[in-house]
Write an enzyme that holds these catalytic residues in place. Structure first.
Site, PDB file in Angstrom:
ATOM      1  N   HIS A   1      -3.517  -5.314   0.474  1.00  0.00           N
ATOM      2  CA  HIS A   1      -3.103  -5.651   1.952  1.00  0.00           C
ATOM      3  C   HIS A   1      -3.165  -7.011   2.303  1.00  0.00           C
ATOM      4  CE1 HIS A   1      -2.964  -1.422   4.021  1.00  0.00           C
ATOM      5  NE2 HIS A   1      -3.793  -1.140   3.017  1.00  0.00           N
TER       6      HIS A   1
ATOM      7  N   CYS B   1       0.663  -1.172  -0.094  1.00  0.00           N
ATOM      8  CA  CYS B   1       0.060   0.081  -0.146  1.00  0.00           C
ATOM      9  C   CYS B   1       0.739   1.224   0.148  1.00  0.00           C
ATOM     10  CB  CYS B   1      -1.089   0.004   1.229  1.00  0.00           C
ATOM     11  SG  CYS B   1      -2.505   1.251   0.983  1.00  0.00           S
TER      12      CYS B   1
ATOM     13  N   GLU C   1      -1.943  -8.487   4.788  1.00  0.00           N
ATOM     14  CA  GLU C   1      -1.903  -8.842   6.261  1.00  0.00           C
ATOM     15  C   GLU C   1      -3.257  -8.443   6.735  1.00  0.00           C
ATOM     16  OE1 GLU C   1      -1.342  -4.006   5.953  1.00  0.00           O
ATOM     17  OE2 GLU C   1      -1.144  -5.822   4.776  1.00  0.00           O
TER      18      GLU C   1
END
Length: 242
Positions: free
Chosen positions: A184, A94, A186
């Site tokens: 993302h 990002c 994560e």
């Protein structure tokens, strides 16, 4: 044990931090479950570490904007260029994606179509399908996204590995072991829903159907697998990653 460093570039929303952990904690949770360890360096408040002591870097997201050119962010650019010259494994996420592109002579800034948030389809390009990091993913997979800025101009010699309807540069490769992704890996589904809940007004002002975006949030195991695959590649000898 290779030293994998998480470069922290910002904080998540307070309620996300309280319920799920901050950006670096979300990275560590994924890596720890797979048996990997990673240290954390807060780029906003700590001096730049010596790259000779590091075996790989992953760069987090942030609520900052790359185009604001904050001093701590600008200081990372020559450091990242040195890391690229050393062939140090890199993975930007990002903000990290946009920062790496800007550091390597591309351009990042506000996307003309506005914010992209939610769980959306990502499509691998031909280069992505044979890439050592992304190539094991399905040609189409879903990933969590939340960003107002994007990579607007491709850096010289960068390869486009993935795209979608909103953004033609969803994943880039800059060298043998250097990548960045707009999405993302994560994030979990609860974290994505928490972000959408925070962005209701902004998304509604863009004409987006926020209840549909929330309803469309799903788990993204393929996208999440990138973090552990990258951590494994940190231990691959130079020149062996394709």
């Amino acid at each position: 044990m290779p030293r994998l460093l998480i470069v922290k570039t910002g904080d998540a929303f307070p309620e996300v931090v309280q319920e799920h952990g901050d950006f670096e904690a979300l990275f560590q949770q994924v890596l720890t479950r797979a048996g990997f360890e990673a240290a954390v360096f807060d780029a906003r408040h700590e001096p730049l570490p010596d790259l000779a002591d590091i075996d790989g870097l992953t760069i987090t997201g942030s609520h900052a904007m790359v185009s604001d050119a904050e001093p701590w962010s600008e200081a990372l650019k020559p450091w990242l260029r040195e890391a690229l010259a050393r062939d140090l494994p890199l993975l930007g996420v990002c903000y990290g994606h946009q920062l790496m592109a800007a550091a390597f002579d591309g351009e990042s800034g506000y996307h003309p179509a506005g914010r992209e948030s939610g769980t959306h389809a990502i499509i691998l390009t031909e280069a992505g399908r044979t890439d050592p990091l992304l190539g094991q993913l399905p040609t189409a997979f879903r990933a969590h996204l939340t960003h107002a800025q994007s990579v607007l101009e491709l850096p010289p010699n960068a390869s486009v590995l993935a795209r979608n309807a909103h953004d033609p540069f969803q994943a880039l490769r800059y060298g043998p072991r250097q990548w960045s992704v707009q999405f993302h890996p994560e994030f979990t589904a609860p974290v994505m829903r928490a972000y959408l809940a925070r962005q209701v007004d902004k998304l509604r002002d863009q004409g987006q159907d926020v209840p549909a975006l929330i309803e469309g949030v799903t788990d993204t195991p393929e996208a999440s697998s990138l973090l552990c695959r990258f951590a494994a590649l940190v231990n691959v000898p130079r020149g062996a990653s394709g």
